[in-house]
Scaffold this motif. Sequence first.
Motif, PDB file in Angstrom:
ATOM      1  N   ALA A  55       2.810  30.401  -9.802  1.00 49.23           N
ATOM      2  CA  ALA A  55       1.897  31.479 -10.176  1.00 49.23           C
ATOM      3  C   ALA A  55       0.831  30.917 -11.098  1.00 49.23           C
ATOM      4  CB  ALA A  55       2.649  32.616 -10.865  1.00 49.23           C
ATOM      5  N   SER A  80      -0.875  31.408  -4.123  1.00 52.85           N
ATOM      6  CA  SER A  80      -0.125  31.606  -5.355  1.00 52.85           C
ATOM      7  C   SER A  80      -0.715  32.829  -6.028  1.00 52.85           C
ATOM      8  CB  SER A  80      -0.236  30.402  -6.294  1.00 52.85           C
ATOM      9  OG  SER A  80       0.516  29.313  -5.840  1.00 52.85           O
ATOM     10  N   THR A  83      -2.747  36.150 -11.779  1.00 52.33           N
ATOM     11  CA  THR A  83      -2.552  37.319 -12.630  1.00 52.33           C
ATOM     12  C   THR A  83      -3.300  37.145 -13.937  1.00 52.33           C
ATOM     13  OG1 THR A  83      -0.345  37.643 -11.704  1.00 52.33           O
ATOM     14  CG2 THR A  83      -0.851  38.805 -13.755  1.00 52.33           C
ATOM     15  N   ASP A 109       4.702  27.104 -13.450  1.00 55.00           N
ATOM     16  CA  ASP A 109       3.548  28.006 -13.492  1.00 55.00           C
ATOM     17  C   ASP A 109       2.382  27.343 -14.229  1.00 55.00           C
ATOM     18  OD1 ASP A 109       5.006  30.137 -12.244  1.00 55.00           O
ATOM     19  OD2 ASP A 109       6.041  30.400 -14.168  1.00 55.00           O
TER      20      ASP A 109
END
Length: 375
Positions: A55, A80, A83, A109
């Motif tokens: 992510a 991926s 956010t 991450d």
Amino acid sequence: MLDESLLDSPEGLADADRRALLRGAAEAGARVRTAVRYAAEAGVNDLKPDGRPRAVLIAGPGAAATQTADLLGTLAGAGSPVTRLAPTGVAPAAGALRWELPGWAGSVDLLLIATPDGTEPGLTLLSEQAYRRGCTVVAVAPARTPLAETVGGSVGLFVPMATAPYDQEEPLAASAPGVLWALLTPLLALLDRTGLLTAPPDALQKVADRLDGIAERCGPAIATYSNPAKTLAAELADALPIVWTEGVSAGPAGRRFAAALAELSGTPAVVAELPEALAAHSALLAGPLAASADPDDFFRDRVEEPPALHARVVLLRDRPIGGLTAAPAARELALTHDTPISELEPEAGGELETLAELIAVTDFAAVYLALASRA
């Protein structure tokens, strides 16, 4: 009220532009080239990641970080998840903002920090927290700031933000044209190395060239009748912009346009993607904002009475689309309700180039509307 005479006065626009917004828009291509060079000097092009991150988390203050996350998430697609970590705090001041990593974030991450300030203690704390968790940390911020010292030491990779001397003269607007490209470009180069998206050096050079071309077409010396940005600004005077987008890349461009209109000129706007926008905004176009809603408007005193606020659709399409398109239905819905429509469609090119053109033209339009409305 928009002073349309100011739009065709380069000297008047320069006098009104106390925040150097036009200069930032005109120098967007140069910012991209400088940012590419800074990223290379920081070692981004030499990175050899083991694989894609699970992510990508993005943190930073204001519209610049929000739009950077929106653009990167759109370009990366489902490779991926991207956010944005929204800050908390009692005020939007640098010292009051705090960010927290989600509980699941760890060594697989990637944390990206993008800020035009760099003095936020909350971002320094976040970078240290990510380092302890094993996250890879990359930050883009002005050089010689507390964040630069922390991340550039042992926490992660730091890339200096491509700033200009006049950036320090006034507080930077989060939606200022130069800010977006200075933050976004190094992160594009980085995510290209991870394989999340395609943004090699030659593609970024084409983006810079496209931005230079838009600066020539939309600059203050170009008359309104042949300047698409000035024309759009004049069309949006005393209007509620309803921004409809079609195509994957046009979505973040439309959302950035709405944010820039609000921040720079104080103009509210609503934005949605086609074809869902037709259902979402049909009642709005049929209501009191439609041009046909006030039949007495034709007879008002044009000098003494302010114009009524009416909707105007702005249709952004990221490239000529062959095949299925909702554009004809959008035009029909707008015209059925006597609502005028403006359309922007970039010249053919790669995804990054067409996206850059949409952003650049609407950036210029937002700046012109801001300057001419405050004269």
